[in-house]
Scaffold this active site. Structure first.
Site, PDB file in Angstrom:
ATOM      1  N   GLU A  68      61.333  24.290  31.239  1.00  0.00           N
ATOM      2  CA  GLU A  68      61.111  25.600  31.867  1.00  0.00           C
ATOM      3  C   GLU A  68      61.886  26.721  31.177  1.00  0.00           C
ATOM      4  OE1 GLU A  68      60.994  26.571  35.931  1.00  0.00           O
ATOM      5  OE2 GLU A  68      60.158  24.657  36.562  1.00  0.00           O
TER       6      GLU A  68
ATOM      7  N   ARG B 154      53.885  28.428  36.540  1.00  0.00           N
ATOM      8  CA  ARG B 154      55.018  28.832  35.707  1.00  0.00           C
ATOM      9  C   ARG B 154      54.539  29.459  34.400  1.00  0.00           C
ATOM     10  NH1 ARG B 154      56.008  27.952  39.962  1.00  0.00           N
ATOM     11  NH2 ARG B 154      57.582  26.618  40.923  1.00  0.00           N
TER      12      ARG B 154
ATOM     13  N   SER C 210      65.673  24.229  38.024  1.00  0.00           N
ATOM     14  CA  SER C 210      64.773  23.173  37.549  1.00  0.00           C
ATOM     15  C   SER C 210      64.555  23.330  36.046  1.00  0.00           C
ATOM     16  CB  SER C 210      63.435  23.243  38.286  1.00  0.00           C
ATOM     17  OG  SER C 210      63.611  23.019  39.665  1.00  0.00           O
TER      18      SER C 210
END
Length: 339
Positions: free
Chosen positions: A335, A166, A239
């Site tokens: 995130e 990520r 998420s």
């Protein structure tokens, strides 16, 4: 100037959390020229520029005192191909899932595990999106970006992007690179990634023993639809927390106290923990405070039940982070980008 700049625009339709905040200024760029016009407007009027795509990786904590530029460029083209593979280029504003489906319809495999991920093509490399054993870096060929500092175009190859979990060079130089289009190296032969149990189980349930890339895409769409709420129905950004990487020693300590902990050993000796498991064990699954909450079926997902503010969602996230540190000694990283 062809760029249409509006004042005092609600950003509720442009972020998947459905947070109702106002942009001081708002515009949509349909091509490179309008991107450059937005940069010039930002400089001329001394107003910051916030670039967004689908708004699916964004938490807006208040009104945005900036020119919000939504990338709305469209276009998909095959730039090179042979009997084995093809290089496909897509404009930054292309919605991600329809792009994946378009590639499958062209007989090109490689993106099927990334089906139904929200957002746009231009945002995908920024956090190296991934799911079910595949990440952008696995199919990435290159991209074209505009350097906001110099106004020049730059081509990025795989090795230039510093892709990680990520993560990418674009996250570490925020505000500098504006991605215009991305190229993917896709195969005409299926090289399926079925390592994740739920995917194989879903295919078995469907009686499919020789799956095609289309079959894998359909299976993953079904799994994601069951696990993750539709932002059009219930505001969310997918998420919310990354799966944390911890030292093997900390993992051993946690496992001694919580034998059911979910961990995946990494090549560098660290262990990747399932953030959702930690949050659920701490009792946050299904928690609700006003209109801000944790999804009742998926602990990784924070949701807006209607009129939660970005600040309320952020405060909930910080409470969860503090609790996980206290209980497990593990720091969870958000995130979505915070603005």
């Amino acid at each position: 100037m062809t760029l249409h700049v509006q004042s005092a625009v609600s950003l509720r339709p442009f972020n998947t959390f459905g947070v109702d905040v106002q942009a001081r200024l708002f515009a949509q760029a349909r091509n490179d020229d309008e991107v450059r016009e937005a940069l010039a407007y930002s400089a001329e009027h001394d107003v910051p520029l916030l670039v967004i795509g689908g708004g699916s990786n964004l938490l807006l904590s208040g009104d945005v005192q900036a020119l919000v530029l939504r990338m709305a460029s469209r276009g998909i083209r095959i730039v090179r191909e042979d009997c084995l593979e093809a290089i496909v280029e897509a404009e930054a504003g292309e919605p991600w899932h329809p792009f994946v489906q378009s590639c499958l319809e062209l007989g090109l495999a490689g993106l099927e595990n990334l089906s139904l991920i929200p957002g746009t093509v231009g945002a995908a490399p920024m956090q190296n999106i991934g799911a079910y054993g595949v990440e952008i870096k696995d199919v990435f060929h290159g991209l074209t970006a505009l350097d906001r500092e110099t106004g020049e175009l730059r081509e990025f190859a795989l090795q230039d992007c510093a892709f990680g979990y990520r993560d990418s060079v674009f996250k570490h130089q925020p505000g500098r690179w504006l991605i215009l289009r991305v190229r993917f190296k896709l195969s005409r032969e299926a090289n399926l990634h079925l390592e994740y149990g739920p995917v194989r189980q879903r295919l078995d349930q469907l009686g499919i023993d020789k799956p095609t890339p289309f079959d894998v895409s359909r299976a993953i769409c079904a799994i994601r639809s069951e696990k993750l709420p539709d932002p059009a129905v219930l505001g969310n950004a997918g998420s919310f927390f990354k799966n944390p990487l911890v030292a093997a020693e900390l993992y051993a300590t946690i496992k001694s106290q919580h034998p059911g902990v979910v961990g995946y050993p990494q090549a560098d000796g660290q262990v990747k923990l399932a953030a959702g498991w930690l949050i659920e064990q701490a009792g946050w699954k299904g928690y609700r405070d006003g209109d801000a909450g944790v999804h009742k079926l998926q602990s990784l997902v924070l949701v807006n039940y209607g009129h939660a503010s970005g600040l309320q969602l952020l405060n909930l996230a910080r409470r969860i982070q503090a609790d996980i540190v206290e209980r497990f000694g593990v720091e969870l990283e958000m995130e979505p980008n915070l603005y």
